[in-house]
Design a protein around this motif. Sequence first.
Motif, PDB file in Angstrom:
ATOM      1  N   ALA A  92      34.469  41.342  40.089  1.00  0.00           N
ATOM      2  CA  ALA A  92      35.223  42.075  41.114  1.00  0.00           C
ATOM      3  C   ALA A  92      35.419  43.531  40.687  1.00  0.00           C
ATOM      4  O   ALA A  92      35.267  44.454  41.501  1.00  0.00           O
TER       5      ALA A  92
ATOM      6  N   SER B  27      35.988  42.564  47.696  1.00  0.00           N
ATOM      7  CA  SER B  27      35.559  42.419  46.298  1.00  0.00           C
ATOM      8  C   SER B  27      36.143  41.164  45.669  1.00  0.00           C
ATOM      9  O   SER B  27      35.471  40.470  44.892  1.00  0.00           O
ATOM     10  N   ASP B  28      37.409  40.838  46.004  1.00  0.00           N
ATOM     11  CA  ASP B  28      38.008  39.611  45.482  1.00  0.00           C
ATOM     12  C   ASP B  28      37.305  38.374  46.031  1.00  0.00           C
ATOM     13  O   ASP B  28      37.039  37.420  45.292  1.00  0.00           O
TER      14      ASP B  28
ATOM     15  N   SER C  97      34.050  37.840  44.221  1.00  0.00           N
ATOM     16  CA  SER C  97      34.189  37.254  42.883  1.00  0.00           C
ATOM     17  C   SER C  97      34.457  35.757  42.993  1.00  0.00           C
ATOM     18  O   SER C  97      33.983  34.966  42.167  1.00  0.00           O
TER      19      SER C  97
END
Length: 590
Positions: free
Chosen positions: A101, A136-137, A140
């Motif tokens: 992330a 982005s989280d 991940s």
Amino acid sequence: MSTADRQSTEASHWQTYRRLIGFAKPYRGLLLLALVGALVEAVASGAFTSLMKPITNVTFIEKNAEVAIWLPLAILGLFLVRGAAGYTTDMSMGRAARSIARDLRVKVLGKYLRLPGSRFDNEPVPSMLVRLGSDSDQVSQAAVDAAKVVIQQSLQVIVLVGVMLWHSWQVTLTIVVLAPPLAWIMDKVAKRYRRISHRIQESSAALLQSADQTLSSHQEVKIYGAQAMELERYRGLADNNLRLAMKVESTKGISSATVQFMGAVGLAALLLIAGREAQAGRLSAGDFIVLMVSMIGIIPAMKQLTNVQNMMQRGVASAERLFTVLDAPDEVDAGQRHLQRANGLIEFRHVSARYPGQTRPALEDISFTARPGTVTAIVGRSGSGKSSLIKLIPRFYEKEAGEILLDGYPISDYTLADLRRQIALVGQQVVLFDGSIAANVAYGEMGAAEAAAIDDAIRGANALEFVEQLPEGLQASVGTKGNRLSGGQRQRLAIARAMLKDAPILILDEATAALDNESERLVQNALEKLMPDRTTLVIAHRLSTIEHADQVLVLDQGRLVEQGSPAELLARGGLYAHLHQMQFREGEIG
């Protein structure tokens, strides 16, 4: 959707996931450690399940006291090993996921900074923040967190099925017939998640954009009594986001309930078949307990495997959003000519420019020359192309036709870094960054500037008088976007930054338009110290500030309609004279 379209979509999602896995390659060591931990954890679970046979047969049926002593110790040892292995898996996977992330955030922000100016016209900043934040989280989670669940629970299922086969392959094979319908359900769940996940991410971006617009303009919202309207608009977007989120929850709940029901069917089948095996003498009480505990362990593992679809598919949808940014073409930087310091001779030769998607050109057939040591003022009505012309010089936008020369060479021949190093910009909306006054004056390439040079720049910009009054002086924080300073103070710090840069080309974009008379006097005085020996281009709102300009360019609807000194243009009686007269009358009325 046709079969071909579905196959194409499936292939696209698989390519996205494969590309996503590539971001995990730098963390192969962590992932391998996590895999070993997950394997040890699964084997420990299987060993504990196998202990159910001696616990049942030896302790309760045969009543063997010696075995009854070491079995509890064996259980404690197994759970210590299982706990340590699980901790290793969690920490290794967690570190890899958060690192991915982090890498994506840095990579995407770096990409945004390399994109052309048109990207920032087409994508609002709140949408960019969603990509840098929640997207982005989610990515991940898709790349690693989902893989963690898949690895842990799959190994758990495999080991427990192996334990069941060891104790009674006949019973186990009978129950395995439930696997195909379970796989079918998981496939249907995955497809539904894919349809919804991308729409949820877009809805979240719209929510953030609406809130940003409302809160940033809270004064206008209040003064025009539009609170209810803005709240209603936000509520509509929030309702849509909720509706999509509930579709996900509904899918998750139905799939989980179905998996649990099928698990119950499996337990019922286990009881029925195991009873027959026991009556035939092929299954002991201990074997039955092992099979029962294994089935009970498999059901929650299968439930987690179905829930991982939500995490994975939302992550893939987020990855596709991020990859549209990463795959976008950078601003063109093909120049090979290097430039330490320009003389500052700027020439526009029949330049035209057009914004993407616009039919009417923003600029059309513009020609002029701005020489070193002179001031070129650019005036015109709102929307006449003043800012568009200025943005072409540092190549924030690209021309459509014609040539723009710097010191006799096309600006596209220079590297972007060298070209922009020649330019200092002071705009109407001053950009300051949360930090100290000194850090803002010495921003960017001047970050290593000496304290004496910073002091000289602040003094030259007439900013020393208010800086000295601050308790922390140069180290005082300016606040977010400079909100601790007045407009005139921010403007003078921007001038100090330009003085420290000492670039041969100075661009002033209506630098005094929003200031009171006293602040304008101080800023104008600072600008007069900054402008000598440079090529200065001024977008002027107040024509009284450009009376000493060497030449004035008058733009109207993207065309250069007049050019000359202020006195010449006044005598000509054209558009410049009309604008001058209008401002003169407004001044009298004021």
